[in-house]
Design an enzyme around this catalytic site. Sequence first.
Site, mmCIF file in Angstrom:
data_model
loop_
_atom_site.group_PDB
_atom_site.id
_atom_site.type_symbol
_atom_site.label_atom_id
_atom_site.label_comp_id
_atom_site.label_asym_id
_atom_site.label_seq_id
_atom_site.Cartn_x
_atom_site.Cartn_y
_atom_site.Cartn_z
ATOM 1 N N LEU A 22 0.735 3.464 -2.465
ATOM 2 C CA LEU A 22 0.549 3.447 -3.468
ATOM 3 C C LEU A 22 1.072 4.412 -4.286
ATOM 4 O O LEU A 22 0.614 5.739 -3.733
ATOM 5 C CB LEU A 22 -0.500 3.269 -4.660
ATOM 6 N N GLY A 43 0.949 -1.101 0.045
ATOM 7 C CA GLY A 43 0.142 0.167 0.242
ATOM 8 C C GLY A 43 0.550 0.683 -0.419
ATOM 9 O O GLY A 43 1.717 1.227 -0.463
ATOM 10 N N HIS A 81 4.264 1.381 -7.961
ATOM 11 C CA HIS A 81 3.315 0.224 -7.520
ATOM 12 C C HIS A 81 2.161 0.784 -8.816
ATOM 13 O O HIS A 81 2.155 -0.593 -9.579
ATOM 14 C CB HIS A 81 2.537 0.805 -6.635
ATOM 15 N N VAL A 85 10.793 3.295 -11.077
ATOM 16 C CA VAL A 85 10.719 4.161 -11.551
ATOM 17 C C VAL A 85 11.297 5.277 -10.429
ATOM 18 O O VAL A 85 10.908 5.045 -9.361
ATOM 19 C CB VAL A 85 8.611 3.791 -11.210
ATOM 20 N N LYS A 90 13.283 -2.522 -8.614
ATOM 21 C CA LYS A 90 13.725 -1.592 -7.589
ATOM 22 C C LYS A 90 14.413 -2.478 -5.800
ATOM 23 O O LYS A 90 15.271 -2.313 -5.487
ATOM 24 C CB LYS A 90 12.396 -0.753 -7.285
ATOM 25 N N ASP A 91 13.230 -3.879 -5.686
ATOM 26 C CA ASP A 91 13.872 -4.335 -4.383
ATOM 27 C C ASP A 91 14.524 -5.845 -5.851
ATOM 28 O O ASP A 91 13.790 -6.890 -5.905
ATOM 29 C CB ASP A 91 12.376 -4.693 -3.878
HETATM 30 P P1 AMP Z 1 6.051 -2.617 -1.546
HETATM 31 O O1 AMP Z 1 4.742 -2.247 -1.205
HETATM 32 O O2 AMP Z 1 6.956 -1.490 -1.539
HETATM 33 O O3 AMP Z 1 6.329 -3.977 -0.838
HETATM 34 O O4 AMP Z 1 5.940 -2.614 -2.985
HETATM 35 C C1 AMP Z 1 5.415 -4.003 -3.704
HETATM 36 C C2 AMP Z 1 6.074 -3.446 -5.056
HETATM 37 O O5 AMP Z 1 6.097 -2.911 -5.900
HETATM 38 C C3 AMP Z 1 6.926 -4.650 -5.175
HETATM 39 O O6 AMP Z 1 7.147 -5.047 -6.107
HETATM 40 C C4 AMP Z 1 8.474 -3.424 -5.097
HETATM 41 O O7 AMP Z 1 9.259 -4.161 -5.539
HETATM 42 C C5 AMP Z 1 7.755 -2.648 -6.583
HETATM 43 N N1 AMP Z 1 8.417 -1.590 -6.733
HETATM 44 C C6 AMP Z 1 7.943 -0.110 -5.325
HETATM 45 N N2 AMP Z 1 8.853 0.331 -6.026
HETATM 46 C C7 AMP Z 1 8.641 0.360 -6.984
HETATM 47 C C8 AMP Z 1 9.575 1.344 -8.400
HETATM 48 N N3 AMP Z 1 10.195 2.869 -7.909
HETATM 49 N N4 AMP Z 1 9.449 0.941 -9.206
HETATM 50 C C9 AMP Z 1 9.062 0.055 -9.823
HETATM 51 N N5 AMP Z 1 8.554 -1.059 -8.581
HETATM 52 C C10 AMP Z 1 8.508 -0.298 -7.472
#
Ligand code: AMP
Length: 292
Positions: free
Chosen positions: A39, A37, A43, A182, A155-156
Amino acid sequence: MRFNSSMKVTRDIPSTRTTVADARRSGQRIGLVPTMGALHAGHLSLVEAARRDGAFVVVSIFVNPTQFGPGEDYERYPRDTAGDLRQCEAAGVALVFMPAVADMYRPEAATTVHVARLTETLCGPCRPGHFDGVATVVAKLFNIVQPDVAYFGQKDAQQLAVIRRMVRDLDWPIEIVGCPTVREPDGLAMSSRNAYLSPDERRRALVLIRALRDARGRIAGGERRARVVVEHMRRIVEESRPEHVDYVAIVDPDNLQPVEQIERPVLAALAVRIGRTRLIDNLLIDLAGDGA
Ligand code: AMP
């Protein structure tokens, strides 16, 4: 703005299964975007990728307690349900699954998923138990939603590698799609945790991308000694007087092991604490210095 959409929101596991089963029966491919979340455009790029693939897009929103260590930011992690739902609706998401902690983790639960080796480098030692929490919750989401394809951010990068390995090791018939990072216009990788940064910390946070771009430039210029590239990255990071440098590394993108001689594309990655905020970033860099 109002949306004329049929987006569904489920909070419990049985109705999530039923909704997905109905979509599958109607012939749709199921695409899952797992998130915690708060977002942002990162995301939404995963949602966009799923939409481009024509999938019935399921976004899960769950701040997963088991991937936070003691003293980490679980309690203060940003939460914005109304904003998240608005963004999902505008992005054409079909189903948002927002389970409660008590539904995901029954008190008697005794099973975790542990991916060995890949979790022992980079963020692993700094965040004991983190990747077990990630692998276990993603395994549960895969079993609840049963997607055909799931989307994760580069990113991760370590998380993406861990999930790919888990899916291969457990013979899960799920395609894993990695999506590019991104960034803000000035290069900072988007992250829900960026909301923690004060204006001064926000400026200092730019050292991550500055160090990664320096690495890319050196590799493009012919530097093949990873040690030298890492030394320069570290020097750049330290100029911003960070509270702590967890790691600066050049690793093999598949097994995440440190590289000595750069002969194939590598992953340059770092984790730095700016103020109370732990930031990570990475670039995949090929020998011509191209990288995203
Ligand atoms: P999170 O909510 O941080 O657990 O991220 C959920 C998903 O979004 C994961 O697969 C992250 O790698 C992806 N994500 C987070 N930040 C970015 C970003 N800046 N660019 C692309 N994907 C992202």
